[in-house]
Design a protein around this motif. Structure first.
Motif, PDB file in Angstrom:
ATOM      1  N   ILE A   1       0.725  -1.178  -0.109  1.00  0.00           N
ATOM      2  CA  ILE A   1      -0.057   0.050   0.045  1.00  0.00           C
ATOM      3  C   ILE A   1       0.926   1.251  -0.063  1.00  0.00           C
ATOM      4  O   ILE A   1       1.854   1.297   0.815  1.00  0.00           O
ATOM      5  N   PRO A   2       0.731   2.186  -0.638  1.00  0.00           N
ATOM      6  CA  PRO A   2       1.387   3.453  -0.895  1.00  0.00           C
ATOM      7  C   PRO A   2       1.628   3.709   0.671  1.00  0.00           C
ATOM      8  O   PRO A   2       0.808   3.972   1.529  1.00  0.00           O
ATOM      9  N   LYS A   3       2.766   4.570   0.987  1.00  0.00           N
ATOM     10  CA  LYS A   3       3.074   4.777   2.494  1.00  0.00           C
ATOM     11  C   LYS A   3       1.892   5.936   2.879  1.00  0.00           C
ATOM     12  O   LYS A   3       1.583   5.882   3.969  1.00  0.00           O
ATOM     13  N   GLU A   4       1.642   6.855   1.981  1.00  0.00           N
ATOM     14  CA  GLU A   4       0.646   7.795   2.364  1.00  0.00           C
ATOM     15  C   GLU A   4      -0.808   7.321   2.649  1.00  0.00           C
ATOM     16  O   GLU A   4      -1.730   7.770   3.490  1.00  0.00           O
ATOM     17  N   SER A   5      -0.949   6.123   2.208  1.00  0.00           N
ATOM     18  CA  SER A   5      -2.490   5.340   2.756  1.00  0.00           C
ATOM     19  C   SER A   5      -2.185   4.323   3.561  1.00  0.00           C
ATOM     20  O   SER A   5      -3.299   3.874   4.259  1.00  0.00           O
ATOM     21  N   GLN A   6      -1.161   3.951   4.064  1.00  0.00           N
ATOM     22  CA  GLN A   6      -0.852   2.830   5.067  1.00  0.00           C
ATOM     23  C   GLN A   6      -1.480   3.170   6.261  1.00  0.00           C
ATOM     24  O   GLN A   6      -2.356   2.177   6.840  1.00  0.00           O
ATOM     25  N   LYS A   7      -1.838   4.250   6.908  1.00  0.00           N
ATOM     26  CA  LYS A   7      -2.531   4.584   7.920  1.00  0.00           C
ATOM     27  C   LYS A   7      -3.956   4.560   7.857  1.00  0.00           C
ATOM     28  O   LYS A   7      -4.421   4.008   9.107  1.00  0.00           O
ATOM     29  N   VAL A   8      -4.560   4.734   6.830  1.00  0.00           N
ATOM     30  CA  VAL A   8      -6.074   4.453   6.726  1.00  0.00           C
ATOM     31  C   VAL A   8      -6.206   3.038   6.363  1.00  0.00           C
ATOM     32  O   VAL A   8      -7.296   2.676   7.210  1.00  0.00           O
ATOM     33  N   TYR A   9      -5.491   2.262   5.795  1.00  0.00           N
ATOM     34  CA  TYR A   9      -5.642   0.832   5.844  1.00  0.00           C
ATOM     35  C   TYR A   9      -5.226   0.082   6.907  1.00  0.00           C
ATOM     36  O   TYR A   9      -5.466  -1.134   7.284  1.00  0.00           O
ATOM     37  N   GLY A  10      -4.217   0.480   7.942  1.00  0.00           N
ATOM     38  CA  GLY A  10      -3.921  -0.284   8.913  1.00  0.00           C
ATOM     39  C   GLY A  10      -3.099  -1.165   8.665  1.00  0.00           C
ATOM     40  O   GLY A  10      -2.747  -2.119   9.321  1.00  0.00           O
ATOM     41  N   SER A  11      -2.369  -1.155   7.314  1.00  0.00           N
ATOM     42  CA  SER A  11      -1.495  -2.369   7.044  1.00  0.00           C
ATOM     43  C   SER A  11      -0.322  -1.814   6.019  1.00  0.00           C
ATOM     44  O   SER A  11      -0.710  -0.854   5.369  1.00  0.00           O
ATOM     45  N   ALA A  12       0.594  -2.788   5.584  1.00  0.00           N
ATOM     46  CA  ALA A  12       1.579  -2.151   4.855  1.00  0.00           C
ATOM     47  C   ALA A  12       1.408  -2.886   3.443  1.00  0.00           C
ATOM     48  O   ALA A  12       1.931  -2.389   2.462  1.00  0.00           O
ATOM     49  N   HIS A  13       0.451  -3.807   3.237  1.00  0.00           N
ATOM     50  CA  HIS A  13       0.158  -4.509   2.001  1.00  0.00           C
ATOM     51  C   HIS A  13      -1.143  -4.748   1.990  1.00  0.00           C
ATOM     52  O   HIS A  13      -2.079  -4.778   2.740  1.00  0.00           O
ATOM     53  N   PHE A  14      -1.767  -4.898   0.581  1.00  0.00           N
ATOM     54  CA  PHE A  14      -3.150  -5.433   0.397  1.00  0.00           C
ATOM     55  C   PHE A  14      -3.188  -6.691   0.640  1.00  0.00           C
ATOM     56  O   PHE A  14      -2.091  -7.705   0.255  1.00  0.00           O
ATOM     57  N   ILE A  15      -4.385  -7.027   1.180  1.00  0.00           N
ATOM     58  CA  ILE A  15      -4.727  -8.595   1.335  1.00  0.00           C
ATOM     59  C   ILE A  15      -5.794  -9.212   0.645  1.00  0.00           C
ATOM     60  O   ILE A  15      -6.666  -8.504   0.686  1.00  0.00           O
ATOM     61  N   ARG A  16      -5.304 -10.438   0.084  1.00  0.00           N
ATOM     62  CA  ARG A  16      -6.623 -10.922  -0.910  1.00  0.00           C
ATOM     63  C   ARG A  16      -7.684 -11.613  -0.135  1.00  0.00           C
ATOM     64  O   ARG A  16      -8.576 -12.102  -0.564  1.00  0.00           O
ATOM     65  N   LYS A  17      -7.747 -11.856   1.095  1.00  0.00           N
ATOM     66  CA  LYS A  17      -8.606 -12.802   1.886  1.00  0.00           C
ATOM     67  C   LYS A  17      -9.756 -11.798   1.951  1.00  0.00           C
ATOM     68  O   LYS A  17      -9.934 -10.625   2.237  1.00  0.00           O
ATOM     69  N   ILE A  18     -10.999 -12.723   2.023  1.00  0.00           N
ATOM     70  CA  ILE A  18     -12.239 -12.097   1.857  1.00  0.00           C
ATOM     71  C   ILE A  18     -13.024 -12.178   3.259  1.00  0.00           C
ATOM     72  O   ILE A  18     -12.906 -13.074   4.126  1.00  0.00           O
ATOM     73  N   GLY A  19     -13.422 -10.926   3.767  1.00  0.00           N
ATOM     74  CA  GLY A  19     -14.267 -11.041   5.058  1.00  0.00           C
ATOM     75  C   GLY A  19     -15.433 -11.069   4.977  1.00  0.00           C
ATOM     76  O   GLY A  19     -16.089 -10.674   4.084  1.00  0.00           O
TER      77      GLY A  19
END
Length: 62
Positions: A20-38
């Motif tokens: 995830i772009p550094k400027e958006s990591q705080k919004v997502y709460g993670s450093a990478h996108f994850i493929r698992k489905i909630g």
């Protein structure tokens, strides 16, 4: 050893995607996108299970 939060516990598929772009990591709460489905609970309005997009198996969130 892989962390089950990033890999399917059944088929061992890598669920971690691109960073995830550094400027958006705080919004997502993670450093990478994850493929698992909630899987949501309507009563509790929260994710109660995860689902693998490769093997379609589900596992408990906790």
């Amino acid at each position: 050893m892989r962390d089950n939060k990033e890999c399917c516990p059944y088929c061992n598929a890598d669920l971690k995607r691109e960073p995830i772009p550094k400027e958006s990591q705080k919004v997502y709460g993670s450093a990478h996108f994850i493929r698992k489905i909630g899987i949501n609970s309507i009563e509790g309005d929260r994710i109660i299970k995860w689902k693998c997009p490769d093997c379609n198996k589900e596992w408990d969130r906790d």
